[in-house]
Design a protein around this motif. Sequence first.
Motif, PDB file in Angstrom:
ATOM      1  N   LEU A 218       0.679  -1.217  -0.025  1.00 10.71           N
ATOM      2  CA  LEU A 218      -0.011  -0.074  -0.041  1.00 10.71           C
ATOM      3  C   LEU A 218       1.006   1.238   0.005  1.00 10.71           C
ATOM      4  O   LEU A 218       1.715   1.403   0.671  1.00 10.71           O
ATOM      5  CB  LEU A 218      -0.746  -0.047   1.480  1.00 10.71           C
ATOM      6  N   PRO A 219       0.379   2.263  -0.824  1.00 12.83           N
ATOM      7  CA  PRO A 219       1.356   3.565  -0.870  1.00 12.83           C
ATOM      8  C   PRO A 219       1.301   4.218   0.547  1.00 12.83           C
ATOM      9  O   PRO A 219       2.308   5.269   0.721  1.00 12.83           O
ATOM     10  CB  PRO A 219       0.798   4.291  -2.062  1.00 12.83           C
ATOM     11  N   ARG A 220       0.394   3.973   1.426  1.00 12.15           N
ATOM     12  CA  ARG A 220       0.293   4.692   2.695  1.00 12.15           C
ATOM     13  C   ARG A 220      -0.223   3.827   3.710  1.00 12.15           C
ATOM     14  O   ARG A 220      -1.239   3.065   3.223  1.00 12.15           O
ATOM     15  CB  ARG A 220      -0.309   6.006   2.513  1.00 12.15           C
ATOM     16  N   PRO A 221      -0.127   4.017   4.955  1.00 12.80           N
ATOM     17  CA  PRO A 221      -0.706   3.185   5.796  1.00 12.80           C
ATOM     18  C   PRO A 221      -2.121   3.362   5.911  1.00 12.80           C
ATOM     19  O   PRO A 221      -2.652   4.723   5.705  1.00 12.80           O
ATOM     20  CB  PRO A 221      -0.219   3.672   7.239  1.00 12.80           C
ATOM     21  N   LEU A 222      -2.978   2.267   5.766  1.00 14.38           N
ATOM     22  CA  LEU A 222      -4.441   2.288   5.625  1.00 14.38           C
ATOM     23  C   LEU A 222      -4.735   1.875   7.197  1.00 14.38           C
ATOM     24  O   LEU A 222      -4.960   0.609   7.402  1.00 14.38           O
ATOM     25  CB  LEU A 222      -4.875   1.424   4.790  1.00 14.38           C
ATOM     26  N   PRO A 223      -5.254   2.939   8.169  1.00 15.47           N
ATOM     27  CA  PRO A 223      -5.439   2.502   9.551  1.00 15.47           C
ATOM     28  C   PRO A 223      -6.782   1.894   9.754  1.00 15.47           C
ATOM     29  O   PRO A 223      -7.638   2.380  10.566  1.00 15.47           O
ATOM     30  CB  PRO A 223      -5.045   3.786  10.362  1.00 15.47           C
ATOM     31  N   LEU A 224      -7.080   0.637   9.239  1.00 18.45           N
ATOM     32  CA  LEU A 224      -8.270  -0.047   9.467  1.00 18.45           C
ATOM     33  C   LEU A 224      -8.221  -1.043  10.738  1.00 18.45           C
ATOM     34  O   LEU A 224      -6.860  -1.413  10.887  1.00 18.45           O
ATOM     35  CB  LEU A 224      -8.394  -0.906   8.227  1.00 18.45           C
ATOM     36  N   ARG A 225      -9.234  -0.845  11.568  1.00 22.07           N
ATOM     37  CA  ARG A 225      -8.998  -1.856  12.721  1.00 22.07           C
ATOM     38  C   ARG A 225     -10.349  -2.633  12.792  1.00 22.07           C
ATOM     39  O   ARG A 225     -11.482  -2.233  12.284  1.00 22.07           O
ATOM     40  CB  ARG A 225      -8.704  -1.042  14.200  1.00 22.07           C
ATOM     41  N   PRO A 226     -10.178  -3.742  13.310  1.00 21.38           N
ATOM     42  CA  PRO A 226     -11.392  -4.424  13.299  1.00 21.38           C
ATOM     43  C   PRO A 226     -12.128  -4.365  14.676  1.00 21.38           C
ATOM     44  O   PRO A 226     -11.655  -4.182  15.756  1.00 21.38           O
ATOM     45  CB  PRO A 226     -10.856  -6.063  13.395  1.00 21.38           C
ATOM     46  N   VAL A 227     -13.479  -3.899  14.516  1.00 23.12           N
ATOM     47  CA  VAL A 227     -14.277  -3.840  15.642  1.00 23.12           C
ATOM     48  C   VAL A 227     -15.364  -5.077  15.600  1.00 23.12           C
ATOM     49  O   VAL A 227     -16.213  -5.082  15.033  1.00 23.12           O
ATOM     50  CB  VAL A 227     -15.050  -2.395  15.351  1.00 23.12           C
ATOM     51  N   HIS A 228     -15.156  -5.688  16.754  1.00 20.83           N
ATOM     52  CA  HIS A 228     -15.837  -7.095  16.906  1.00 20.83           C
ATOM     53  C   HIS A 228     -17.155  -6.812  17.360  1.00 20.83           C
ATOM     54  O   HIS A 228     -17.342  -5.904  18.272  1.00 20.83           O
ATOM     55  CB  HIS A 228     -15.006  -7.539  18.107  1.00 20.83           C
ATOM     56  N   GLY A 229     -18.242  -7.500  16.662  1.00 20.43           N
ATOM     57  CA  GLY A 229     -19.534  -7.512  17.153  1.00 20.43           C
ATOM     58  C   GLY A 229     -20.144  -8.755  17.289  1.00 20.43           C
ATOM     59  O   GLY A 229     -19.797  -9.718  16.358  1.00 20.43           O
ATOM     60  N   GLN A 230     -20.662  -8.987  18.554  1.00 17.70           N
ATOM     61  CA  GLN A 230     -21.450 -10.443  18.832  1.00 17.70           C
ATOM     62  C   GLN A 230     -22.740 -10.309  18.615  1.00 17.70           C
ATOM     63  O   GLN A 230     -23.369  -9.127  19.136  1.00 17.70           O
ATOM     64  CB  GLN A 230     -20.941 -10.714  20.223  1.00 17.70           C
ATOM     65  N   LEU A 231     -23.511 -11.536  18.223  1.00 17.22           N
ATOM     66  CA  LEU A 231     -24.908 -11.289  18.092  1.00 17.22           C
ATOM     67  C   LEU A 231     -25.431 -12.369  18.382  1.00 17.22           C
ATOM     68  O   LEU A 231     -24.847 -13.509  18.534  1.00 17.22           O
ATOM     69  CB  LEU A 231     -25.277 -10.956  16.623  1.00 17.22           C
ATOM     70  N   ALA A 232     -26.717 -12.623  18.557  1.00 12.46           N
ATOM     71  CA  ALA A 232     -27.428 -13.753  19.125  1.00 12.46           C
ATOM     72  C   ALA A 232     -28.764 -13.869  18.119  1.00 12.46           C
ATOM     73  O   ALA A 232     -29.035 -12.880  17.658  1.00 12.46           O
ATOM     74  CB  ALA A 232     -27.716 -14.150  20.196  1.00 12.46           C
ATOM     75  N   ALA A 233     -29.507 -14.866  17.905  1.00 14.66           N
ATOM     76  CA  ALA A 233     -30.602 -15.133  17.256  1.00 14.66           C
ATOM     77  C   ALA A 233     -31.540 -15.973  18.176  1.00 14.66           C
ATOM     78  O   ALA A 233     -31.312 -16.877  18.897  1.00 14.66           O
ATOM     79  CB  ALA A 233     -30.541 -15.758  16.013  1.00 14.66           C
TER      80      ALA A 233
END
Length: 376
Positions: A218-233
């Motif tokens: 990548l030509p520059r840092p891409l500051p993506l981070r994972p934001v965890h989501g928990q679900l139920a049904a």
Amino acid sequence: MSAPDVLVIGGGIIGCAVAADAAERGLRVTVLERGRTGEEASWAAAGMLSPLAEAVGPGPFLDLLLEARERFPALAPRLRDATGIDIGYRDEGAIVLALRPEDDDVLNARLDWQRGSGLAVERLDAREVLEREPAVTDAVRWGLLYPGDHQVDARRLSRAFRVLAERRGAVVREGEEVREISIRGGRAIGVLLADGAREEGATVVVAGGAWSGRLHGLPRPLPLRPVHGQLAAVEHLPPLFRHIVTAAGIYAVPRADGRMVLGATEEECGFRKAVTPAGLARVLQGAAAISPLLGEAALTGFWSGLRPTTPDRLPVLGADPEVNGLLYATGHHRNGILLAPITGELIGAMAAGEEPALDLGPYGAGRFGDDPEPYC
Ligand code: FAD
Ligand code: GLY
């Protein structure tokens, strides 16, 4: 075989929507997906089309979300005709509940700016909430009704975009991990796969969800981070609600078959996707507070996913500021299902050499600088 015009990295809902649009414009498109398409965040999502019930404030991003929402009433029948897939579009609206005294200020502030902006929101007293949704707790104080916030089945929508892309001639290759973007003389020329093979393409689209920032080259840092989501049904027949109902950050999304999707946590714990007792407890307790009947319904499953999130929580959309032929379609955080069709249109058009139909200034890849804040 000659090289494709467009290489899309990642076969989530965003990559597949971009592929479908670019293929419709006559471009030869290949999607490279390291696992199976639509099985990460796009599979986990609740499917809310909720620009207002989840809104943080007025501005260009809200305008984008509202415009994105406009696509769905026409998109649903179009996708059914083109792919045979019913995306489960439902238009009953959403209700946000004030259950605790401290909810009053939050909801009142929201009502003020949304009314001030002329948006479709209605204040309901407790009786009016219970008239619309009798299964809601009778401890409800009041609520906000968003008649325009709708929902789809996110898994079906992802699948529909993939099928549409393939019917239009795109090639989808699963089990193909991209390691590096290849750039020569200031332009993207293709990618290097994890098995060492090189793929050429005149345009490369970064659509790797929460993993996008991990790509080499990548030509520059891409500051993506994972934001965890928990679900139920849970399952309850007859269905408990018609509207999406939310309170204190927890939502219940009713499906036509009596299933109710309950979500979701927001946690920052790296790329870990475990469903935890503590996370699930937060979701289930929040749901039981919305409706005691929800607390008694049969639990039928739980799962989780990683939202692709940037430091300002806005997506990264459009062309790299320096490298020709490199496009971004990532970082959609809590709104990637809602934004998938419009992202497909915008990035598909750019892949075909057209100017984007909207100002993508707020979403530029250059906005983070060369040394963005580290993330977990
Ligand atoms: P993903 O679906 O994660 O897809 C990215 C793909 O890229 C993956 O398949 C991955 O395997 C692939 N990939 C990554 N790196 C590489 C590589 N190097 N080479 C090849 N392939 C690669 N949005 C809404 O609009 N409404 C909702 O109600 C909603 N609810 C949500 C609830 C939860 C719990 C979560 C987690 C998200 C929710 N979202 C919702 C957000 C939405 O799911 C995401 O914004 C959207 O799915 C992002 O799509 P994507 O294609 O960018 O990412
Ligand atoms: N938009 C719902 C979520 O991200 O949990």
